[in-house]
Design an enzyme around this catalytic site. Structure first.
Site, PDB file in Angstrom:
ATOM      1  N   HIS A 134       0.925  -1.253  -0.165  1.00 49.05           N
ATOM      2  CA  HIS A 134       0.029  -0.065   0.022  1.00 49.05           C
ATOM      3  C   HIS A 134       0.834   1.186   0.007  1.00 49.05           C
ATOM      4  O   HIS A 134       0.508   2.377   0.854  1.00 49.05           O
ATOM      5  CB  HIS A 134      -0.853   0.020   1.154  1.00 49.05           C
ATOM      6  CG  HIS A 134      -2.182  -0.941   1.067  1.00 49.05           C
ATOM      7  ND1 HIS A 134      -2.529  -1.618   0.013  1.00 49.05           N
ATOM      8  CD2 HIS A 134      -2.950  -1.743   1.922  1.00 49.05           C
ATOM      9  CE1 HIS A 134      -3.528  -2.510   0.242  1.00 49.05           C
ATOM     10  NE2 HIS A 134      -3.658  -2.576   1.568  1.00 49.05           N
ATOM     11  N   HIS A 208      -9.860   1.968   0.010  1.00 50.82           N
ATOM     12  CA  HIS A 208      -9.705   0.877   0.850  1.00 50.82           C
ATOM     13  C   HIS A 208     -11.093   0.625   1.897  1.00 50.82           C
ATOM     14  O   HIS A 208     -10.680   0.741   3.177  1.00 50.82           O
ATOM     15  CB  HIS A 208      -8.373   0.749   1.541  1.00 50.82           C
ATOM     16  CG  HIS A 208      -7.949  -0.615   2.206  1.00 50.82           C
ATOM     17  ND1 HIS A 208      -8.608  -1.330   2.984  1.00 50.82           N
ATOM     18  CD2 HIS A 208      -6.891  -1.232   1.612  1.00 50.82           C
ATOM     19  CE1 HIS A 208      -8.051  -2.474   3.227  1.00 50.82           C
ATOM     20  NE2 HIS A 208      -6.973  -2.519   2.510  1.00 50.82           N
ATOM     21  N   GLU A 345     -11.470  -3.905  -3.466  1.00 52.56           N
ATOM     22  CA  GLU A 345     -10.340  -2.874  -3.836  1.00 52.56           C
ATOM     23  C   GLU A 345     -10.089  -3.064  -5.284  1.00 52.56           C
ATOM     24  O   GLU A 345      -9.582  -3.859  -5.801  1.00 52.56           O
ATOM     25  CB  GLU A 345      -9.037  -3.047  -3.033  1.00 52.56           C
ATOM     26  CG  GLU A 345      -9.162  -2.833  -1.314  1.00 52.56           C
ATOM     27  CD  GLU A 345      -7.990  -3.772  -0.923  1.00 52.56           C
ATOM     28  OE1 GLU A 345      -7.065  -3.490  -1.128  1.00 52.56           O
ATOM     29  OE2 GLU A 345      -8.538  -4.681   0.027  1.00 52.56           O
TER      30      GLU A 345
HETATM   31  C1  GLA Z   1      -5.262  -5.347   1.786  1.00 53.63           C
HETATM   32  C2  GLA Z   1      -4.314  -6.466   1.673  1.00 53.63           C
HETATM   33  C3  GLA Z   1      -4.269  -7.264   3.045  1.00 53.63           C
HETATM   34  C4  GLA Z   1      -4.320  -6.330   4.343  1.00 53.63           C
HETATM   35  C5  GLA Z   1      -5.142  -5.213   4.040  1.00 53.63           C
HETATM   36  C6  GLA Z   1      -4.965  -4.083   5.163  1.00 53.63           C
HETATM   37  O1  GLA Z   1      -6.457  -5.583   1.534  1.00 53.63           O
HETATM   38  O2  GLA Z   1      -4.440  -7.280   0.788  1.00 53.63           O
HETATM   39  O3  GLA Z   1      -3.511  -8.492   3.287  1.00 53.63           O
HETATM   40  O4  GLA Z   1      -2.885  -5.591   4.229  1.00 53.63           O
HETATM   41  O5  GLA Z   1      -5.248  -4.760   2.931  1.00 53.63           O
HETATM   42  O6  GLA Z   1      -4.976  -4.726   6.440  1.00 53.63           O
END
Ligand code: GLA
Length: 379
Positions: A134, A208, A345
Site C-alpha cells: 500500500h 480501501h 479494492e
Molecule cells: C489489503 C491487503 C491485506 C491487508 C489489508 C490491510 O486488503 O491485501 O492483506 O494488508 O489490505 O490490512
C-alpha cells in the site's frame, strides 16, 4: 411503460434558462464542511459531508481521502453506517488498517520491496514481511490532500489533490493525483482517479473502504453473499505475492461466479485460502480492459441491502478483514471483530511492476492515468 419522474424533472429543469437552472442545481446540492482537527505536522483536516436527495450521506476527510462514514437511509427513516472507521482524526493517525482510505502510490504489494523501470532499480520501504504494501510506510492514506468542492449537476462532489514528490517512499517522478468523489441520486458513490507524472513511474490507486452492509460493528460479514465477475484469479505465495499465473476459479473456493455466502468456504482446506487467512486475493475481471462494468455484487440477506461495484480496472482485491482481531474500537465505541467487514479494492494486479506478463502499471510523462470505480447501493 415506467416514467422515471426524477429524470423527467431534471430534464425539464435543464431546459430552463441558464440562471434558473443554476439556482435549482445549487438548491439540490448538499455538501457541508467541518473541521476535523490537525495532523501531527499541523495540517488542518476537514470532514466533508456529501448528501444526496435520498438522504444518503458520504463523509470524506482530506486526510488520506478517507471515507469516514457512508450512511444509507433505511426503511422508517433511520440511517445505517456501512463502513468501518474512527470517530476522530486521532483514531486515524494511529490506525494501521487503511479504513476508507485512498491507497497509493501503489495499492497492494510489490514483491521484495523493489522494482526495475527503464533499467534502474528502485528500492522501496519494507512494511509487509519482505514486501512493500500500500505505497510504503507513509502512503497516500497518511497524507493531507487539498480539497475543493466541485459539486455539479451529478450531485455533491469533492475533489482531492495530492502531489507526491519524486523519490517519496522510493518511487520516481513528481506525481499529481486528483481523486473526485461524487454522490449521485442513484445512490452511487463514484470515484474518479486522475494522475500525471514528470518521470516514468508505477502507480495503482484504489480505495480501501471496509464494508459491513448490516452496519459497522454489527458482527461479522460471513453471511454476506458475494458474486464476482471473474473466471480467473492471480494465485499467490505465502507472502501474498502472485506467481504470475492466471488460474481458473472453477472448482476452487474462489469461484464466486454464482453468489455464495462468504462464510461457506472461507475456512476451506485449500492452499490459497490458507495463504490469505481467508479471502485476500486478486480476481481477474472478465470485462474488456477499460470498460466500466459490474465487477462484484454483495448482498446482506437480513436487511436485503445490496452493494454493486463497477470498475474499469482489470482486477479486484477481495479482502475479508482477516487481520481484524477485535482489538480496534471504532465509531461509536463499536468493537471490530475478526472478519467484521469486507473490502472490494478495484485495482491492477499485485506486484505488476515485477510481472511483465500482467497489464502494465507504468505511467509516463505526457500520459494521463484515468480510472473510475462506482459503489452503488440499494435495498
Ligand atoms: C489489503 C491487503 C491485506 C491487508 C489489508 C490491510 O486488503 O491485501 O492483506 O494488508 O489490505 O490490512
Amino acid at each position: 411503460m415506467t416514467i422515471d419522474r426524477r429524470a423527467f424533472t431534471l430534464a425539464a429543469a435543464a431546459a430552463l434558462a441558464g440562471c434558473a437552472r443554476k439556482s435549482e442545481e445549487q438548491g439540490s446540492i448538499k455538501m457541508n464542511r467541518q473541521s476535523f482537527g490537525k495532523t501531527n505536522d499541523g495540517e488542518s483536516i476537514d470532514l466533508h459531508t456529501l448528501k444526496n436527495s435520498n438522504g444518503m450521506e458520504a463523509a470524506i476527510m482530506n486526510y488520506g481521502g478517507v471515507v469516514q462514514a457512508l450512511r444509507l437511509p433505511d426503511k422508517g427513516g433511520a440511517t445505517v453506517d456501512v463502513v468501518l472507521g474512527c470517530d476522530d482524526l486521532a483514531g486515524y493517525l494511529k490506525e494501521a488498517s487503511y479504513f476508507g482510505a485512498l491507497v497509493g502510490r501503489y495499492g497492494n504489494r510489490i514483491g521484495n520491496a523493489a522494482f526495475k523501470l527503464d533499467g534502474v532499480e528502485y528500492k522501496l520501504p519494507v512494511n509487509d514481511g519482505k514486501n512493500t504494501l500500500h505505497g510504503g510506510k507513509k502512503g497516500f492514506d497518511k497524507r493531507a490532500w487539498s480539497a475543493k468542492d466541485v459539486s455539479g449537476a451529478d450531485g455533491p462532489a469533492l475533489q482531492l489533490t495530492y502531489v507526491s514528490k519524486d523519490g517519496e517512499e522510493g518511487f520516481p517522478g513528481n506525481l499529481t493525483s486528483i481523486v473526485t468523489y461524487t454522490l449521485n441520486d442513484k445512490n452511487e458513490l463514484r470515484i474518479e482517479y486522475h494522475a500525471t507524472t514528470d518521470k516514468a513511474t508505477v502507480l495503482n490507486l484504489t480505495n480501501h473502504s471496509y464494508f459491513n452492509l448490516a452496519g459497522q460493528g454489527e458482527g461479522d460479514i460471513l453471511g454476506h453473499e458475494v458474486t464476482i465477475e471473474a473466471d480467473r484469479f492471480t494465485p499467490v505465495d505465502g507472502t501474498l505475492i502472485p506467481s504470475g499465473e492466471l488460474r481458473k476459479v472453477e472448482g476452487t473456493p474462489l469461484d464466486f461466479r454464482q453468489a455464495h455466502a462468504i462464510g461457506e468456504r472461507i475456512d476451506a482446506n485449500d492452499e490459497q485460502i490458507k495463504f490469505g487467512k481467508g479471502y485476500d486475493h486478486n480476481w481477474v475481471l472478465n470485462h474488456p480492459a477499460g470498460a466500466l462494468s459490474l465487477a462484484a455484487r454483495v448482498r446482506e440477506p437480513k436487511s436485503g441491502r445490496v452493494m454493486e461495484v463497477l470498475t474499469d480496472q482489470p482486477g479486484l482485491q477481495f479482502y475479508t478483514g482477516n487481520f481484524l482481531d477485535g482489538t480496534i474500537h471504532g465509531k461509536g465505541g463499536m468493537v471490530y471483530p475478526h472478519r467484521s467487514a469486507l473490502c472490494m479494492e478495484t485495482q491492477h494486479f499485485p506486484d505488476s511492476p515485477n510481472k511483465p506478463e500482467f497489464p502494465s502499471t507504468v505511467l509516463c510523462p505526457g500520459q494521463e492515468y484515468k480510472t473510475t470505480t462506482v459503489y452503488r447501493f440499494s435495498a
